[in-house]
Design a protein around this motif. Structure first.
Motif, PDB file in Angstrom:
ATOM      1  N   TYR A   1       0.846  -1.217   0.038  1.00 16.61           N
ATOM      2  CA  TYR A   1      -0.112  -0.005  -0.091  1.00 16.61           C
ATOM      3  C   TYR A   1       0.732   1.211  -0.022  1.00 16.61           C
ATOM      4  CZ  TYR A   1      -3.721  -3.187   1.665  1.00 16.61           C
ATOM      5  OH  TYR A   1      -4.619  -4.080   1.921  1.00 16.61           O
ATOM      6  N   ARG A   2       0.187   2.268  -0.305  1.00 14.84           N
ATOM      7  CA  ARG A   2       0.942   3.748  -0.399  1.00 14.84           C
ATOM      8  C   ARG A   2      -0.106   4.627   0.408  1.00 14.84           C
ATOM      9  NH1 ARG A   2       3.155   6.042  -5.920  1.00 14.84           N
ATOM     10  NH2 ARG A   2       0.739   5.497  -6.363  1.00 14.84           N
ATOM     11  N   GLN A   3       0.485   5.605   1.033  1.00  9.38           N
ATOM     12  CA  GLN A   3      -0.339   6.365   1.785  1.00  9.38           C
ATOM     13  C   GLN A   3       0.186   7.793   1.809  1.00  9.38           C
ATOM     14  OE1 GLN A   3      -0.840   5.906   6.040  1.00  9.38           O
ATOM     15  NE2 GLN A   3      -3.100   6.725   6.249  1.00  9.38           N
ATOM     16  N   PHE A   4      -0.235   8.648   1.141  1.00 10.02           N
ATOM     17  CA  PHE A   4       0.006  10.154   1.210  1.00 10.02           C
ATOM     18  C   PHE A   4      -0.454  10.845   2.161  1.00 10.02           C
ATOM     19  CE2 PHE A   4       2.343   9.949  -2.622  1.00 10.02           C
ATOM     20  CZ  PHE A   4       1.524   9.155  -3.732  1.00 10.02           C
ATOM     21  N   PRO A   5       0.117  12.108   2.647  1.00  8.52           N
ATOM     22  CA  PRO A   5      -0.199  12.604   3.952  1.00  8.52           C
ATOM     23  C   PRO A   5      -1.777  12.941   3.925  1.00  8.52           C
ATOM     24  CG  PRO A   5       1.736  13.496   2.991  1.00  8.52           C
ATOM     25  CD  PRO A   5       1.399  12.552   2.152  1.00  8.52           C
ATOM     26  N   LYS A   6      -2.236  12.553   4.992  1.00  9.40           N
ATOM     27  CA  LYS A   6      -3.619  13.014   5.133  1.00  9.40           C
ATOM     28  C   LYS A   6      -4.652  12.265   4.292  1.00  9.40           C
ATOM     29  CE  LYS A   6      -2.859  17.591   7.111  1.00  9.40           C
ATOM     30  NZ  LYS A   6      -2.962  17.229   8.495  1.00  9.40           N
ATOM     31  N   GLN A   7      -4.275  11.215   3.596  1.00  7.36           N
ATOM     32  CA  GLN A   7      -5.059  10.388   2.977  1.00  7.36           C
ATOM     33  C   GLN A   7      -5.102   8.967   3.467  1.00  7.36           C
ATOM     34  OE1 GLN A   7      -4.378  10.794  -1.253  1.00  7.36           O
ATOM     35  NE2 GLN A   7      -3.884  12.829  -1.266  1.00  7.36           N
ATOM     36  N   SER A   8      -5.959   8.119   2.725  1.00  9.15           N
ATOM     37  CA  SER A   8      -6.021   6.741   3.197  1.00  9.15           C
ATOM     38  C   SER A   8      -5.056   5.996   2.479  1.00  9.15           C
ATOM     39  CB  SER A   8      -7.712   6.274   3.124  1.00  9.15           C
ATOM     40  OG  SER A   8      -7.518   5.287   3.923  1.00  9.15           O
ATOM     41  N   LEU A   9      -4.985   4.725   3.089  1.00  6.49           N
ATOM     42  CA  LEU A   9      -4.273   3.773   2.307  1.00  6.49           C
ATOM     43  C   LEU A   9      -4.549   3.536   0.930  1.00  6.49           C
ATOM     44  CD1 LEU A   9      -3.746   3.129   5.486  1.00  6.49           C
ATOM     45  CD2 LEU A   9      -2.798   1.083   4.614  1.00  6.49           C
ATOM     46  N   MET A  10      -3.849   3.494  -0.157  1.00  3.03           N
ATOM     47  CA  MET A  10      -4.190   2.899  -1.439  1.00  3.03           C
ATOM     48  C   MET A  10      -3.454   1.566  -1.725  1.00  3.03           C
ATOM     49  SD  MET A  10      -6.351   4.908  -2.425  1.00  3.03           S
ATOM     50  CE  MET A  10      -6.514   4.638  -4.236  1.00  3.03           C
ATOM     51  N   LEU A  11      -4.068   0.676  -2.187  1.00  2.00           N
ATOM     52  CA  LEU A  11      -3.495  -0.570  -2.513  1.00  2.00           C
ATOM     53  C   LEU A  11      -2.811  -0.285  -3.680  1.00  2.00           C
ATOM     54  CD1 LEU A  11      -2.886  -3.709  -2.087  1.00  2.00           C
ATOM     55  CD2 LEU A  11      -4.965  -3.859  -3.489  1.00  2.00           C
ATOM     56  N   MET A  12      -1.379  -0.913  -4.004  1.00  2.00           N
ATOM     57  CA  MET A  12      -0.560  -0.885  -5.153  1.00  2.00           C
ATOM     58  C   MET A  12      -0.731  -2.154  -5.755  1.00  2.00           C
ATOM     59  SD  MET A  12       2.783   1.250  -3.500  1.00  2.00           S
ATOM     60  CE  MET A  12       3.616   1.363  -4.977  1.00  2.00           C
ATOM     61  N   ALA A  13      -0.498  -3.212  -5.049  1.00  2.00           N
ATOM     62  CA  ALA A  13      -0.294  -4.355  -5.864  1.00  2.00           C
ATOM     63  C   ALA A  13      -0.313  -5.450  -4.749  1.00  2.00           C
ATOM     64  CB  ALA A  13       1.197  -4.679  -6.372  1.00  2.00           C
ATOM     65  N   THR A  14      -0.628  -6.696  -5.493  1.00  2.00           N
ATOM     66  CA  THR A  14      -0.848  -8.041  -4.521  1.00  2.00           C
ATOM     67  C   THR A  14       0.544  -8.885  -4.982  1.00  2.00           C
ATOM     68  OG1 THR A  14      -3.312  -7.779  -4.620  1.00  2.00           O
ATOM     69  CG2 THR A  14      -2.257  -9.957  -4.152  1.00  2.00           C
ATOM     70  N   SER A  15       1.119  -9.104  -4.055  1.00  2.00           N
ATOM     71  CA  SER A  15       2.341 -10.056  -4.062  1.00  2.00           C
ATOM     72  C   SER A  15       2.330 -11.388  -3.915  1.00  2.00           C
ATOM     73  CB  SER A  15       3.455  -9.401  -3.114  1.00  2.00           C
ATOM     74  OG  SER A  15       4.672 -10.318  -3.254  1.00  2.00           O
ATOM     75  N   ASN A  16       2.281 -12.354  -4.692  1.00  2.00           N
ATOM     76  CA  ASN A  16       2.173 -13.739  -4.799  1.00  2.00           C
ATOM     77  C   ASN A  16       3.450 -14.388  -4.894  1.00  2.00           C
ATOM     78  OD1 ASN A  16      -0.785 -13.464  -4.974  1.00  2.00           O
ATOM     79  ND2 ASN A  16      -0.305 -12.529  -6.997  1.00  2.00           N
ATOM     80  N   GLU A  17       3.756 -15.345  -3.992  1.00  2.00           N
ATOM     81  CA  GLU A  17       4.826 -16.056  -3.771  1.00  2.00           C
ATOM     82  C   GLU A  17       5.060 -17.008  -4.962  1.00  2.00           C
ATOM     83  OE1 GLU A  17       5.102 -19.640  -3.211  1.00  2.00           O
ATOM     84  OE2 GLU A  17       7.211 -19.534  -2.924  1.00  2.00           O
ATOM     85  N   GLY A  18       6.021 -16.628  -5.762  1.00  2.00           N
ATOM     86  CA  GLY A  18       6.615 -17.679  -6.823  1.00  2.00           C
ATOM     87  C   GLY A  18       5.804 -17.193  -8.198  1.00  2.00           C
ATOM     88  N   SER A  19       5.174 -16.154  -8.049  1.00  2.00           N
ATOM     89  CA  SER A  19       4.616 -15.839  -9.531  1.00  2.00           C
ATOM     90  C   SER A  19       4.603 -14.175  -9.471  1.00  2.00           C
ATOM     91  CB  SER A  19       3.060 -16.108  -9.487  1.00  2.00           C
ATOM     92  OG  SER A  19       2.223 -15.675  -8.486  1.00  2.00           O
ATOM     93  N   LYS A  20       3.960 -13.630 -10.731  1.00  2.00           N
ATOM     94  CA  LYS A  20       4.147 -12.035 -10.710  1.00  2.00           C
ATOM     95  C   LYS A  20       3.416 -11.423 -10.049  1.00  2.00           C
ATOM     96  CE  LYS A  20       5.912 -12.366 -15.608  1.00  2.00           C
ATOM     97  NZ  LYS A  20       5.521 -11.867 -17.072  1.00  2.00           N
ATOM     98  N   ALA A  21       3.435 -10.436  -9.558  1.00  2.00           N
ATOM     99  CA  ALA A  21       2.590  -9.527  -8.486  1.00  2.00           C
ATOM    100  C   ALA A  21       1.584  -8.909  -9.718  1.00  2.00           C
ATOM    101  CB  ALA A  21       3.182  -8.274  -8.106  1.00  2.00           C
ATOM    102  N   THR A  22       0.401  -8.698  -8.829  1.00  2.00           N
ATOM    103  CA  THR A  22      -0.859  -8.118  -9.683  1.00  2.00           C
ATOM    104  C   THR A  22      -0.869  -6.677  -9.260  1.00  2.00           C
ATOM    105  OG1 THR A  22      -2.113 -10.363  -9.434  1.00  2.00           O
ATOM    106  CG2 THR A  22      -3.296  -8.448 -10.211  1.00  2.00           C
ATOM    107  N   TYR A  23      -0.918  -5.705 -10.155  1.00  2.00           N
ATOM    108  CA  TYR A  23      -0.607  -4.238  -9.929  1.00  2.00           C
ATOM    109  C   TYR A  23      -2.142  -3.907 -10.088  1.00  2.00           C
ATOM    110  CZ  TYR A  23       4.127  -4.487  -9.923  1.00  2.00           C
ATOM    111  OH  TYR A  23       5.467  -5.013  -9.743  1.00  2.00           O
ATOM    112  N   GLU A  24      -2.484  -2.634  -9.302  1.00  2.00           N
ATOM    113  CA  GLU A  24      -3.682  -1.823  -9.351  1.00  2.00           C
ATOM    114  C   GLU A  24      -3.628  -0.853 -10.560  1.00  2.00           C
ATOM    115  OE1 GLU A  24      -6.599  -2.704  -7.251  1.00  2.00           O
ATOM    116  OE2 GLU A  24      -5.276  -4.304  -6.981  1.00  2.00           O
ATOM    117  N   GLN A  25      -4.871  -0.647 -11.134  1.00  2.00           N
ATOM    118  CA  GLN A  25      -4.814   0.339 -12.278  1.00  2.00           C
ATOM    119  C   GLN A  25      -4.043   1.572 -11.588  1.00  2.00           C
ATOM    120  OE1 GLN A  25      -8.863   1.049 -13.340  1.00  2.00           O
ATOM    121  NE2 GLN A  25      -8.261   1.836 -15.438  1.00  2.00           N
TER     122      GLN A  25
END
Lengths: 118, 109
Positions: free
Chosen positions: A36-60
């Motif tokens: 996740y990434r969180q900018f000041p005064k904002q909520s957490l935003m999901l960046m990507a899902t990391s899967n063991e042994g395979s490629k990560a899935t990135y958010e738009q």
């Protein structure tokens, strides 16, 4: 619940540098981790899902070539911010999913990495 | 994940119960209600979750209405260290968490 260790806790570096952040699951074999990434005064935003042994899935909207994720083992996922620029300055947080199969378990979060690019 | 709605902020006196409401009128049958909190400059901390029955643990109690369209997180004896942003999230198994703006709880001495 799972104990999650994130390192480093903060980093300051020059523009153009690549920065690697580590996320370790200390007591749980995590097939799935989240970044996740969180900018000041904002909520957490999901960046990507990391899967063991395979490629990560990135958010738009998240550039996979800029935010490289490696999840080579069940206890470690890394996020590398390549050629970082000031706009990449943020609070980066990882989490471990406790869910397996169809079970519904909470996520457990690291303490975050504060990245400041000069 | 179903959308959740929380007031932006509330405060309570130290030692009193803090009751944090959450609306999730579009929650589906397989979605749980989760509560996390984030103390300033730290990662979120899991508090409690439930499907339809009320739940209690060492941190808090979760009261879910019979129609599951709303819930309340109860901190029975709030302390200054409970000052944080509290997130109510409805999500199903293996789905991604979607964080809203949460509710900022301020515990006053």
């Amino acid at each position: 619940g799972a104990v999650v260790s994130q390192h480093p806790s903060w980093v300051i570096c020059k523009s153009g540098t690549s920065v690697k952040i580590e996320c370790r699951s200390l007591d749980f074999q995590a097939t799935t981790m989240f970044w996740y990434r969180q900018f000041p005064k904002q909520s957490l935003m999901l960046m990507a899902t990391s899967n063991e042994g395979s490629k990560a899935t990135y958010e738009q909207g998240v550039e996979k070539d800029k935010f490289l994720i490696n999840h080579a083992s069940l206890t470690l996922s890394t996020l590398t911010v390549t050629s970082a620029h000031p706009e990449d300055s943020s609070f980066y947080i990882c989490s471990v999913s406790g869910s397996t199969g169809n079970s519904n378990q909470p996520q457990h979060f690291g303490d975050g990495t504060r990245l400041s690019i000069l | 994940d179903a959308k959740t709605t929380q007031p932006p902020s509330m405060d309570c006196a130290e030692g009193r119960a803090a009751n944090l409401p959450c609306n999730h009128s579009t929650i589906s049958g397989n979605e749980y209600v989760y509560w996390y909190r984030q103390i300033h400059s730290q990662g979120p901390q899991y508090i409690i979750h439930g499907l339809k029955n009320n739940e209690t643990n060492e941190m808090a109690s979760l009261i879910i209405t019979e129609d599951r369209k709303s819930s309340t997180l109860i901190l029975p004896h709030a302390t200054l260290r409970d000052t944080a942003v509290y997130y109510c999230i409805a999500h199903g198994a293996n789905s991604k968490l979607t964080f809203g703006k949460g509710i900022t709880l301020s515990v006053r001495p």
